[in-house]
Design an enzyme around this catalytic site. Structure first.
Site, PDB file in Angstrom:
ATOM      1  N   VAL A  82       5.707   0.864   3.742  1.00 24.53           N
ATOM      2  CA  VAL A  82       5.163   1.935   2.897  1.00 24.53           C
ATOM      3  C   VAL A  82       5.067   3.270   3.643  1.00 24.53           C
ATOM      4  O   VAL A  82       4.895   4.313   3.022  1.00 24.53           O
ATOM      5  CB  VAL A  82       3.785   1.542   2.339  1.00 24.53           C
ATOM      6  CG1 VAL A  82       3.911   0.304   1.465  1.00 24.53           C
ATOM      7  CG2 VAL A  82       2.763   1.286   3.439  1.00 24.53           C
ATOM      8  N   LYS A  83       5.159   3.222   4.972  1.00 29.16           N
ATOM      9  CA  LYS A  83       5.150   4.419   5.829  1.00 29.16           C
ATOM     10  C   LYS A  83       4.084   5.429   5.410  1.00 29.16           C
ATOM     11  O   LYS A  83       4.345   6.626   5.298  1.00 29.16           O
ATOM     12  CB  LYS A  83       6.530   5.072   5.849  1.00 29.16           C
ATOM     13  CG  LYS A  83       7.602   4.213   6.514  1.00 29.16           C
ATOM     14  CD  LYS A  83       8.915   4.961   6.636  1.00 29.16           C
ATOM     15  CE  LYS A  83       9.953   4.120   7.369  1.00 29.16           C
ATOM     16  NZ  LYS A  83      10.426   2.975   6.554  1.00 29.16           N
ATOM     17  N   ARG A  84       2.886   4.947   5.201  1.00 31.06           N
ATOM     18  CA  ARG A  84       1.786   5.833   4.830  1.00 31.06           C
ATOM     19  C   ARG A  84       1.231   6.520   6.066  1.00 31.06           C
ATOM     20  O   ARG A  84       1.411   6.059   7.195  1.00 31.06           O
ATOM     21  CB  ARG A  84       0.683   5.058   4.113  1.00 31.06           C
ATOM     22  CG  ARG A  84       1.108   4.335   2.840  1.00 31.06           C
ATOM     23  CD  ARG A  84       1.759   5.260   1.847  1.00 31.06           C
ATOM     24  NE  ARG A  84       1.910   4.615   0.547  1.00 31.06           N
ATOM     25  CZ  ARG A  84       2.906   4.833  -0.287  1.00 31.06           C
ATOM     26  NH1 ARG A  84       3.853   5.682   0.025  1.00 31.06           N
ATOM     27  NH2 ARG A  84       2.961   4.211  -1.456  1.00 31.06           N
TER      28      ARG A  84
END
Length: 306
Positions: free
Chosen positions: A104-106
Site C-alpha cells: 500500500v506504500k502509505r
C-alpha cells in the site's frame, strides 16, 4: 508475524512472495467475458474479473509459497468495486494460510498516518463494535516524510503483532534521483537503512525484527551494503523477473543460512501464460502457467543460494 513468515518460508523452502498486481490486460478473455456477462462492462465487471483471476492463481500456487503481496493501486483503479476485490483477495489468501503483505506504500503524518495504519493493520472502533478493515499481516510504508509518518505504523504493529516493510532502496530506474544522493558522505538510502535497523531493535521477533525493509533486486551491490547495515532486518526484494532481477543477483540479500530475505515476482508469475516459455499452457490454463513459473523461480533461487 515475522516469526510466522519465517516458519512458512522454512516449511515451503521458498523465500518467495507472489505479487498479485493484476491489470485487466493480464486477465484472459474467457475470464473477462464471464464477469462482463454477469455485471456488464462496468467497474464491477472489471473488479469481478480481477477477483476470479486472482482466485484461480492462488488456487494453483498457495501450497508452493509462504506469502502474497497484492498491490492496492491495481485494485483502486476500479474504484470502490476494486477495493472490494482487494479485500476478497486478502481474505481468500489468509484462508489458504498465506501471509499477506499489503503493498500500500502509505506514509503521511500524524493522525493521517495513524488512520492508514489502523485501516490496514489494526482495528477501528464503530460504536460498541471493533473491526479489522483490510487486515493484512504486513504493509509497505514510505518513510520519506520522516519518523512521524512511520511511528503510528510502529505502534499499531506492536499492538497487533503485525509487521512492516519500509522502502529503503526501490527497484525503479529513477530511484537514484533522490535515494542515492549523498548526505554527510553517505547515500540517503543508507541513512534510511540505519533508521529502519534502529526502529527494528525495538520491535523484535525471535531473531529478526518485524520491521522489515524493501530493497530492489536490480541493485545487488547496494543490497550487499544494506544487509550489513540491517543485520536483523528481513528484506523484501522486488524487481525479480520482469524488472530484470535474477537468482544470481540475490545472494547478498540473504544471510549465510539462507534466511533474511523474501523475493517478489508479480508479472512473472501472474502473467506467466503470456511468456513464450509458458505459452504451451495457453490462456485457458493461466493458473497452471503461474504454478510452473513459481516452480522455476524456486529452483532458480535455490541454485543461487547453493
Amino acid at each position: 508475524m515475522i516469526d510466522k513468515l519465517i516458519e512458512k518460508i522454512q516449511k515451503t523452502g521458498a523465500p518467495i512472495v507472489a505479487g498479485l498486481d493484476p491489470m485487466l490486460s493480464y486477465v484472459p478473455e474467457q475470464v473477462q467475458k464471464k464477469a462482463f456477462a454477469q455485471y456488464g462492462e462496468t467497474l464491477q465487471g472489471a473488479a469481478e474479473a480481477i477477483w476470479q483471476f486472482n482466485r484461480e492463481i492462488v488456487d494453483q500456487i498457495w501450497d508452493l509459497i509462504p506469502a502474497v503481496k497484492p498491490q492496492i493501486a491495481m485494485y483502486e483503479q476500479f474504484g470502490v468495486e476494486g477495493l472490494i476485490a482487494y479485500k476478497k483477495t486478502v481474505d481468500y489468501c489468509k484462508d489458504k494460510g498465506l501471509v499477506v503483505i499489503g503493498d500500500v506504500k502509505r506514509g503521511d503524518i500524524g493522525s493521517t498516518s495513524a488512520a492508514y495504519a489502523v485501516g490496514h493493520l489494526g482495528h477501528v472502533q464503530v460504536g460498541s463494535k471493533v473491526y479489522a478493515p483490510f487486515d493484512e499481516d504486513f504493509a509497505t510504508v514510505n518513510p520519506y516524510l520522516g519518523s512521524d509518518g512511520v511511528k503510528p505504523f510502529l505502534e499499531v504493529c506492536k499492538e497487533e503483532k503485525k509487521g512492516l516493510f519500509i522502502l529503503v532502496k526501490t527497484s525503479n530506474p529513477s530511484s537514484g534521483e533522490f535515494q542515492d544522493r549523498l548526505i554527510d558522505g553517505k547515500p540517503l538510502y543508507e541513512l534510511v537503512g540505519e533508521k529502519v535497523a534502529q526502529w527494528g531493535e525495538e520491535h523484535m521477533g525471535s531473531r529478526y525484527s518485524y520491521i522489515g525493509a524493501v530493497v530492489g533486486a536490480t541493485y545487488p551491490e547496494m543490497g550487499k551494503a544494506l544487509r550489513k547495515i540491517m543485520p536483523r532486518t528481513w528484506i523484501l526484494v522486488p524487481g525479480y523477473g520482469a524488472q530484470g532481477g535474477q537468482g544470481k543477483d540475490l545472494v547478498h540479500f540473504f544471510d549465510q543460512d539462507g534466511l533474511g530475505a523474501i523475493v517478489n515476482s508479480s508479472r512473472g508469475i501472474i502473467a506467466a501464460y503470456k511468456q513464450e516459455k509458458y505459452a504451451k499452457f495457453g490462456p485457458e490454463h493461466f493458473g497452471e502457467a503461474s504454478r510452473a513459473a513459481v516452480e522455476d523461480m524456486i529452483q532458480d533461487i535455490r541454485l543461487a543460494l547453493g
